[in-house]
Design a protein around this motif. Structure first.
Motif, mmCIF file in Angstrom:
data_model
loop_
_atom_site.group_PDB
_atom_site.id
_atom_site.type_symbol
_atom_site.label_atom_id
_atom_site.label_comp_id
_atom_site.label_asym_id
_atom_site.label_seq_id
_atom_site.Cartn_x
_atom_site.Cartn_y
_atom_site.Cartn_z
ATOM 1 N N UNK C 164 0.730 -1.316 0.071
ATOM 2 C CA UNK C 164 0.079 -0.010 0.101
ATOM 3 C C UNK C 164 0.913 1.133 -0.049
ATOM 4 N N UNK C 165 2.175 1.159 0.169
ATOM 5 C CA UNK C 165 2.988 2.354 0.400
ATOM 6 C C UNK C 165 3.586 2.969 -0.895
ATOM 7 N N UNK C 166 3.482 4.171 -1.096
ATOM 8 C CA UNK C 166 4.447 4.604 -2.192
ATOM 9 C C UNK C 166 6.095 4.781 -1.618
ATOM 10 N N UNK C 167 6.747 3.816 -2.117
ATOM 11 C CA UNK C 167 8.033 3.217 -1.680
ATOM 12 C C UNK C 167 8.948 4.356 -1.272
ATOM 13 N N UNK C 168 9.037 5.490 -2.173
ATOM 14 C CA UNK C 168 10.150 6.696 -1.743
ATOM 15 C C UNK C 168 9.464 7.588 -0.831
ATOM 16 N N UNK C 169 8.744 7.264 -0.011
ATOM 17 C CA UNK C 169 8.093 8.465 0.875
ATOM 18 C C UNK C 169 8.018 8.247 2.208
ATOM 19 N N UNK C 170 8.834 7.346 2.527
ATOM 20 C CA UNK C 170 9.026 6.976 3.953
ATOM 21 C C UNK C 170 9.915 7.883 4.855
ATOM 22 N N UNK C 209 19.827 2.266 10.194
ATOM 23 C CA UNK C 209 19.326 2.287 9.077
ATOM 24 C C UNK C 209 19.328 1.273 8.002
ATOM 25 N N UNK C 210 20.691 0.542 7.855
ATOM 26 C CA UNK C 210 20.739 -0.471 6.976
ATOM 27 C C UNK C 210 19.973 -1.717 7.455
ATOM 28 N N UNK C 211 19.995 -1.942 8.804
ATOM 29 C CA UNK C 211 19.037 -2.934 9.611
ATOM 30 C C UNK C 211 17.737 -2.800 8.968
ATOM 31 N N UNK C 212 17.084 -1.691 9.139
ATOM 32 C CA UNK C 212 15.710 -1.534 8.837
ATOM 33 C C UNK C 212 15.591 -1.602 7.322
ATOM 34 N N UNK C 213 16.334 -1.391 6.343
ATOM 35 C CA UNK C 213 16.293 -1.508 5.187
ATOM 36 C C UNK C 213 16.425 -2.824 4.479
ATOM 37 N N UNK C 214 17.067 -3.723 5.271
ATOM 38 C CA UNK C 214 17.359 -4.882 5.102
ATOM 39 C C UNK C 214 16.191 -5.653 5.311
ATOM 40 N N UNK C 215 15.448 -5.372 6.453
ATOM 41 C CA UNK C 215 14.170 -6.017 6.785
ATOM 42 C C UNK C 215 13.055 -5.860 5.874
ATOM 43 N N UNK C 216 12.916 -4.262 5.496
ATOM 44 C CA UNK C 216 11.711 -3.982 4.904
ATOM 45 C C UNK C 216 12.077 -4.528 3.647
ATOM 46 N N UNK C 217 13.085 -4.567 2.797
ATOM 47 C CA UNK C 217 13.370 -5.383 1.543
ATOM 48 C C UNK C 217 13.043 -6.604 1.466
ATOM 49 N N UNK C 218 13.041 -7.294 2.614
ATOM 50 C CA UNK C 218 12.605 -8.818 2.699
ATOM 51 C C UNK C 218 11.251 -8.859 2.376
ATOM 52 N N UNK C 219 10.324 -7.660 2.867
ATOM 53 C CA UNK C 219 8.912 -7.807 2.433
ATOM 54 C C UNK C 219 8.649 -6.911 1.126
ATOM 55 N N UNK C 222 11.473 -3.948 -3.797
ATOM 56 C CA UNK C 222 11.783 -2.846 -4.513
ATOM 57 C C UNK C 222 11.985 -1.502 -3.739
ATOM 58 N N UNK C 223 11.903 -1.747 -2.338
ATOM 59 C CA UNK C 223 12.309 -0.445 -1.432
ATOM 60 C C UNK C 223 13.792 -0.106 -1.400
ATOM 61 N N UNK C 224 14.174 1.026 -1.816
ATOM 62 C CA UNK C 224 15.750 1.180 -1.622
ATOM 63 C C UNK C 224 16.437 2.125 -0.676
ATOM 64 N N UNK C 225 15.369 2.928 0.041
ATOM 65 C CA UNK C 225 15.819 3.914 1.101
ATOM 66 C C UNK C 225 14.770 4.431 1.766
ATOM 67 N N UNK C 226 15.000 4.983 2.843
ATOM 68 C CA UNK C 226 14.238 5.627 3.963
ATOM 69 C C UNK C 226 14.817 6.714 4.600
#
Lengths: 343, 343, 343, 343
Positions: C164-170, C209-219, C222-226
């Motif tokens: 549901x999220x716009x991925x570049x907006x977090x 930051x990299x820990x969160x991105x690593x986990x979010x990417x599992x789900x 296409x997410x690349x940054x927050x």
């Protein structure tokens, strides 16, 4: 009048700077730090950004004496006793905020501070600077009193000088904010250990005990001891001191308050509270005021004195400037008559 | 054992609920509130979400007595004296956390609380529940002691019972966190007025004074007065009490500590600190412990006692459960042997 | 089950001890500290007086493996990567609370932590222990997630997994209490610098930051940054995290809350707040709960997520025990179902 | 210049009094309060003892206009809109610190404040007093901006006016100290509920949202919405605002800082921090400064802006005096160039 501040990056040094900015007759012409030489002051203390154009300099007594008329030593106990020497030798005025020149008896410094103190002839040159009771003639070397000591001495002066106290009954329970411990790092100043906490420290061994007794004895030579405790409370600034003592004879609350009001009538920074009113810590923060509330308990024939000061104000920088004003012949209130910060 | 809590939305009531969740032999079967009837408890106190399935009920003594074996009244002073009556009449056990049944002398309640108290025959039924010194035989009606009173009485008991104190010399300087003032709104509990502040309140007039004297007199009938001050410090929980008193004869720190350790040997919640160690407030928060540190000052022939409790723990809910355990014949420690929350 | 705690004198180690005391199936059989060897634990942490009879031992893996079934490493990042090796070699279960085994990509640890990380084969052995989303089959080596990372990942999981999220907006604005900085002394943990203050630190460079991105990417690969910021607020415990993100399509508050409630239906420690309710920090302190509130702003097509955890609970020791429960096959709630401390 | 203060017992009123004591060209000639008529100000606020000799008077516009040249209305929103009328009618200068004259569009006040607002012709008379961007010619009626609004508008002005922002991407996460909630009693200002806590309130409904949008639209009419959250942190004073927004094009940290420094070159109270430095809340307390730190995150093409003000300083009384200075033709810094209180 031109002044220099040595130890400007400590809490008392910064507070001197803050107060002196508003002083009509005093200009700070140089600022010095042992540890921070050549750094810009605003890097260390960003609240000063764009406010202080002076560079942070190393401590060179000759340079200071060339530029200035007086030097504040806002340096820790143990440091001042060396730093002050060249100034004294050159007959140059010093206001020292440390404990190094307060105790006049040989050996007392070593007993309570744990290292050798200044020599007796240096100690004798210094005037103990409890501003409301300065010795005459004034010395050009002033040992600014300790924060707890200031509050304790002002609390008891009127009753002691009027011979109303049972001398062996004085109990002082003093509480201090954490800035009193300075900028140094220790478990005691670690936020997590201090926040939501209260700690009694230096049980029966605080170095202000001999300082207080020395001053009280000037007023009442028969006094020999007090009970004095120091605790840390989770606030940044302020001393909240509660003193208890038995009286020789009963008194009323009204008489008690009148005695203090009369005693301090000409002391603009001592604000004696009305009958039934007791000061809260916050009402003096950021200022040089010392507010005192009083109550008499007939069941115990005991008085309670509640005294509040800002440890960095009347307990350090504020009183140092008050002492400067007295020394220089200015009105005592110069630079000090602003309103405490509240809330 | 089944219990009900009346006044569950107050701080003491919530703390009863928190402790009892861990009690192996007690089940809370109903919770009651005067003001919040029919609201869900988790709306009022969101930390309980999904943890308490009991509805918040109005106070109906008959219903409570049907469901429960004992009722806690965690209601304010002035309310309990009415609420308790139907339970007493029905011979049903009550542990009351208010001040309504503590003072046994006729007129004392009115003197200190300002309104008419319970009748003398009701007062006599209640056991003053200082858990370490409960009267035998046990009553089924327990007046749980005040928070300050608990700390003060435990501080002085060993010296007073061993006849070591100069009776007219007791000075108690007690500091409390703000939860002691309850959930009510007042300038005194307004964050901006309280944070970074310290305030002495109820000078020589706190309602725990007669409660403390009543208990001390049980141990030493010649005692007639104490000096007792109460101040607020900016923490949520905790009482930090410093007591001072002169001794009849000198003592050493070692002997002093031994006296207390021996006295409290069988009291699992009183932790006497080693010589030279003094408790900090935080070390008892969230628990039923009462930690005591001791020092003797030969220059004044005076002892200093530093005592800390959690005002909602040993000062209220914790001691109430300890009293329940004693009453029910459980081990005193049931539901109370967890570790304080630190930091 | 028998466990050992290494690093027991740190805040997370102490919290493990506190929680495990209430665990029905786990016994702490030995406690270890690098720096405090041979001291008594109660000297270091007086709140434990009379509560812990275990001696404080040095770290000897062989001895630990003889006595225990599992070891908690509550040691700082940089220490665990060495300490864990003998246990791994011996095929002995480890739950590590540091950051040393969380980042799975070679070089990432060095990029964010500034020193060489563990080897790739060791990293691959560790299960990232976000308890609500543990990989199956379970590993016997668990890298317990970071405190900020836990709150961030749980906040976003339901929306991210349902695309549901716009991925570049977090945008995540996270605030932490000071215990998160550990027991070490620094200007940042000095009371006077921290109290009444708020500070943003590690701008765009926090190691979570990299820990969160690593986990979010599992789900959502296409997410690349927050955008992720960390600030210190003047409280001891707790993380208050506010996350913002744009949605692909509009939603109602009701739908949003339902989505989260359904997603976390079987997660006993995630308490989704009702529509219009947002958690306050205090409601999870002392517990393993993670409370989440949600709102949709149609003007921006943006959701706001408010998430609170105790950084020492769900952010460290609580989740570590939850991970132990999952590993050992106990009910997830064992030892963790007490009520948060409030107020 | 002679001024009167209406609402002097509120936090903003007291702060006006504190600042104006140091103003070289302004004298406070009367002070007024609705609720406290005839009480002495020092009874209400003991920090003012012996400092303010003016009596506390009721509000009589004719009397005020006889004595003064300008009136400050430091009264709550909803009160000012009535109080101001006689002054406007008499063409007498008013600086109003409430929200009553800020929103210029008909109906907006009612939408966000919940009651009928001032009439359109009155609203049009008032100059929105964001001091750095006052309209020319100056009006004699000034609506002093809200505290959050001041911080938000100053944060975004340079980027918005230079057309660098992606307009639909602005997220503002603002945190405030408790004095922002005023002296009124509520659960939100109860110490026990607020201390050690953090709370998001008025989710997507804070009345400063339309105020900020109104001002931002002046600079960029295409902007239509922002994401804006307000939380309470446990400090007395201060706003810590973190703003996030996407850029139209990449930028470097250096360029970003230069843009702000150039923009605010002639604004003595806006202190843009150097590259890599971010302001802490404490560095502006007790002052009129607004300190801004900036960072660019290339991974998100997003800037982070950290802005701190004292809500009672630049967010209320300080800016009101700055507005007075501009109106009266004094140097903007008069009465405002003291050093913030630190620590």
């Amino acid at each position: 009048m031109k002044v220099s501040i040595v130890g400007v990056t400590g809490y008392s040094g910064l507070e001197l700077l803050r107060y002196l900015r508003q002083h009509p007759f005093v200009e700070v012409v140089s600022i010095h730090s042992h540890s921070m030489n050549k750094k810009s002051l605003e890097d260390v203390t960003p609240h000063l950004k764009q406010l202080i154009s002076l560079p942070l300099e190393k401590i060179d007594p000759d340079e200071i004496m060339k530029k200035s008329d007086l030097v504040f030593l806002a340096t820790p106990s143990g440091i001042s006793k060396e730093l002050a020497l060249p100034f004294i030798e050159a007959d140059f005025p010093v206001i020292d905020l440390s404990g190094d020149f307060r105790l006049k008896e040989v050996g007392e410094y070593e007993n309570w501070y744990g290292t050798t103190g200044a020599s007796i002839d240096i100690l004798q040159k210094f005037d103990y600077g409890l501003a409301e009771y300065r010795d005459k003639p004034l010395s050009k070397w002033i040992a600014n009193p300790g924060c707890y000591a200031t509050a304790a001495e002002l609390s008891l002066a009127p009753l002691l000088k009027s011979d109303k106290l049972a001398l062996d009954s004085i109990v002082i329970d003093a509480k201090s904010g954490i800035s009193g411990a300075g900028k140094g790092l220790s478990q005691m100043t670690h936020y997590t250990e201090t926040h939501d906490n209260m700690t009694l420290y230096k049980m029966n061994s605080h170095q202000h005990i001999p300082e207080i007794i020395q001053q009280l004895k000037k007023w009442e030579p028969r006094l020999s001891a007090i009970q004095f405790s120091t605790s840390l409370i989770p606030v940044t600034r302020g001393i909240f001191l509660t003193a208890y003592a038995k009286l020789k004879e009963p008194i009323s609350d009204e008489k008690l308050v009148q005695l203090y009001q009369a005693h301090f009538e000409k002391s603009p920074f001592i604000r004696v509270q009305e009958v039934g009113h007791y000061p809260v810590l916050k009402q003096v923060i950021g200022s040089n005021y010392c507010d005192i509330g009083l109550a008499y308990n007939p069941k115990m024939n005991m008085i309670t004195i509640v005294t509040v000061i800002d440890n960095l104000g009347k307990g350090a920088a504020g009183q140092a400037i008050q002492n400067l004003n007295i020394f220089a012949g200015f009105d005592e209130r110069c630079g000090l008559d602003h309103i405490p910060i509240y809330p």
